[in-house]
Design an enzyme around this catalytic site. Structure first.
Site, mmCIF file in Angstrom:
data_model
loop_
_atom_site.group_PDB
_atom_site.id
_atom_site.type_symbol
_atom_site.label_atom_id
_atom_site.label_comp_id
_atom_site.label_asym_id
_atom_site.label_seq_id
_atom_site.Cartn_x
_atom_site.Cartn_y
_atom_site.Cartn_z
ATOM 1 N N SER A 17 0.965 -1.148 -0.242
ATOM 2 C CA SER A 17 0.112 0.051 -0.055
ATOM 3 C C SER A 17 0.702 1.367 0.227
ATOM 4 O O SER A 17 1.741 1.236 -0.869
ATOM 5 C CB SER A 17 -1.011 -0.012 1.261
ATOM 6 N N HIS A 25 -7.506 -5.703 -0.291
ATOM 7 C CA HIS A 25 -6.421 -5.074 0.099
ATOM 8 C C HIS A 25 -5.682 -5.656 1.304
ATOM 9 O O HIS A 25 -6.050 -5.310 2.576
ATOM 10 C CB HIS A 25 -6.853 -3.319 0.039
HETATM 11 C C1 GTR Z 1 -5.529 4.664 1.567
HETATM 12 C C2 GTR Z 1 -4.671 5.329 0.497
HETATM 13 C C3 GTR Z 1 -4.146 4.493 -0.464
HETATM 14 C C4 GTR Z 1 -3.251 3.551 0.081
HETATM 15 C C5 GTR Z 1 -3.887 3.089 1.680
HETATM 16 C C6 GTR Z 1 -2.622 2.349 2.508
HETATM 17 O O1 GTR Z 1 -6.083 5.515 2.411
HETATM 18 O O2 GTR Z 1 -5.807 5.955 -0.195
HETATM 19 O O3 GTR Z 1 -3.330 5.288 -1.366
HETATM 20 O O4 GTR Z 1 -1.900 3.857 0.361
HETATM 21 O O5 GTR Z 1 -4.190 3.867 2.361
HETATM 22 O O6 GTR Z 1 -1.482 2.867 2.524
HETATM 23 O O7 GTR Z 1 -3.202 1.579 3.291
#
Ligand code: GTR
Length: 422
Positions: free
Chosen positions: A262, A403
């Protein structure tokens, strides 16, 4: 005065309305038409035909563009001032591994910074390759090992992990073991190293609490417009860990694979692009500002990421809010900066916010630079089916699920690293 207040209220009002009305695009038919910049054509339009031209001209100009406009440049050198082994044992993971907890310290302008690397290495008399990756909630969260020290740095609250008052405690030990297949790495002959990212720069919209402040002069409160945001600061920390690995006799510093998920997957790519000592890069579900193409504007966009996380990129990046067309690079070129070293991009099917197709395209269109070196990119321009990895020098998979980082992801990374790096 009244006019200023009025204008300010006006701007805030429209900002709030714009934010409330903004919806991410998840419809492929609404992806705007765009032309991807050719990684093998210089900004002045010259075709790049050799590794030499790539390395002398094209690679440096792309890297410089990214430094000046997107992640920001590091304003100077800052070497490790001391290395302290806080703790060491040869009996970790039931005797299978050695453990080291090594604190690196930095001093400049009467300011200091410290961060701790947790390291597990399989027992062998050879130097071992290592996966290096930041964690989100402290080193003690990624393992059940009771000997891992608890960070005292600021942390984002997460009541489901028992993290309150921005402080880490015993309660959160082991809450993130699911994201790190440490025993699988050890069994495959790899070491593993991790750092709590908040020790390098706390993930807040305040650039006075992390490493950046060591470079400030007088009462400076933030970096210049072309200087490092948090992602570049975190990438800097990974390079300092690499400086340490070069002195550690148990680690093969020529085989360090930098991993991130992420926001930290954006970071691993940026670290690998800047620091060619990293032997390979893994970018897991990195999305906007990571492997995904900006110009698709699918899911998270530049405007949106700069609004939610104004501190991640350099201030100049805000010039591209809602103006992706103006960018003369896109993320396939960031990935190409890793060439010819192996790179692995991974997506998750339900992680539409990160634009899995855009992540795939980022990896795919880095291919021509790999091919210049005689390395194999991704051969097919259509995304592979779910859970069917493509394992080349440029590797890619899209896994089922959300995710996250799973054992499936790690099994592929280990298998790929055994083929291309170990
Ligand atoms: C989210 C963000 C993403 C990603 C994520 C993370 O809120 O919009 O770009 O980086 O966080 O790092 O968990």
């Amino acid at each position: 005065m009244i006019r200023t207040v009025f204008l300010l209220l006006f701007a805030i009002f429209f900002g709030v309305v714009a934010e409330a009305q903004w919806k991410p695009n998840y419809d492929e038919s609404k992806v705007p038409e765009f032309k991807l910049p050719d990684p093998l054509k210089t900004f002045s339009g010259k075709k790049v035909r050799s590794v030499k031209q790539w390395e002398k001209k094209r690679r440096p100009e792309i890297l410089d563009y990214y430094q000046q406009n997107i992640y920001g440049e590091v304003p100077g050198k800052l070497a490790i001032s001391s290395v302290d082994v806080l703790e060491e044992s040869s009996n970790a993971y039931g005797g299978k591994a050695i453990r080291k907890q090594v604190e690196l310290s930095f001093e400049k302008n009467k300011q200091s910074l410290h961060f701790t690397i947790l390291i597990y290495l399989p027992k062998t008399d050879k130097k071992v390759p290592v996966f290096l990756g930041y964690n989100f909630y402290g080193n003690h969260t990624i393992t059940d090992d009771v000997n891992v020290l608890i960070s005292t740095a600021w942390v984002d609250n997460n009541p489901s992990f028992g993290i309150v008052n921005h402080q880490l405690t015993e309660q959160s030990r082991g809450v993130r073991t699911n994201r790190w297949a440490i025993e699988k790495m050890l069994d495959a002959g790899f070491g593993f190293a991790t750092i709590y990212y908040g020790e390098v720069d706390p993930d807040t919209n305040d650039l006075t609490d992390g490493v950046q402040r060591l470079f400030y002069v007088d009462d400076q409160q933030q970096p210049a417009d072309n200087e490092w945001g948090s992602i570049a600061a975190w990438a800097w920390g990974l390079s300092r860990a690499m400086d340490y690995f070069e002195q550690d006799e148990d680690i093969d510093a020529s085989k360090v694979i930098v991993f991130g998920h992420s926001r930290l997957g954006k970071t691993s790519l940026w670290a690998g692009a800047n620091d060619q000592r990293f032997a390979g890069v893994i970018s897991n579900n990195s999305g906007c500002g990571g492997a995904a193409l900006f110009k698709r504007q699918f899911g998270e966009t530049i405007w949106r990421i700069n609004r939610s996380f104004p501190h991640w990129f350099c201030d100049n990046f805000k010039n591209f809010n809602n103006d992706e067309k103006k960018l003369v690079v896109d993320q396939h070129e960031l990935i190409a900066l890793v060439a010819p070293r192996p790179v692995y991009v991974a997506s998750a099917e339900e992680d539409q916010w990160a634009d899995p197709k855009g992540e795939f395209m980022g990896a795919y269109y880095a291919g021509p630079v790999y091919e210049l070196y005689g390395k194999k990119g991704i051969q097919n321009d259509t995304q592979p089916p779910v859970n069917k990895p493509i394992i080349n020098t440029v590797a890619y998979h899209i896994r089922s699920g959300v995710h996250d980082v799973t054992d499936f992801d790690w099994e592929q990374y280990i298998n790929w690293a055994q083929k291309f790096i170990q």
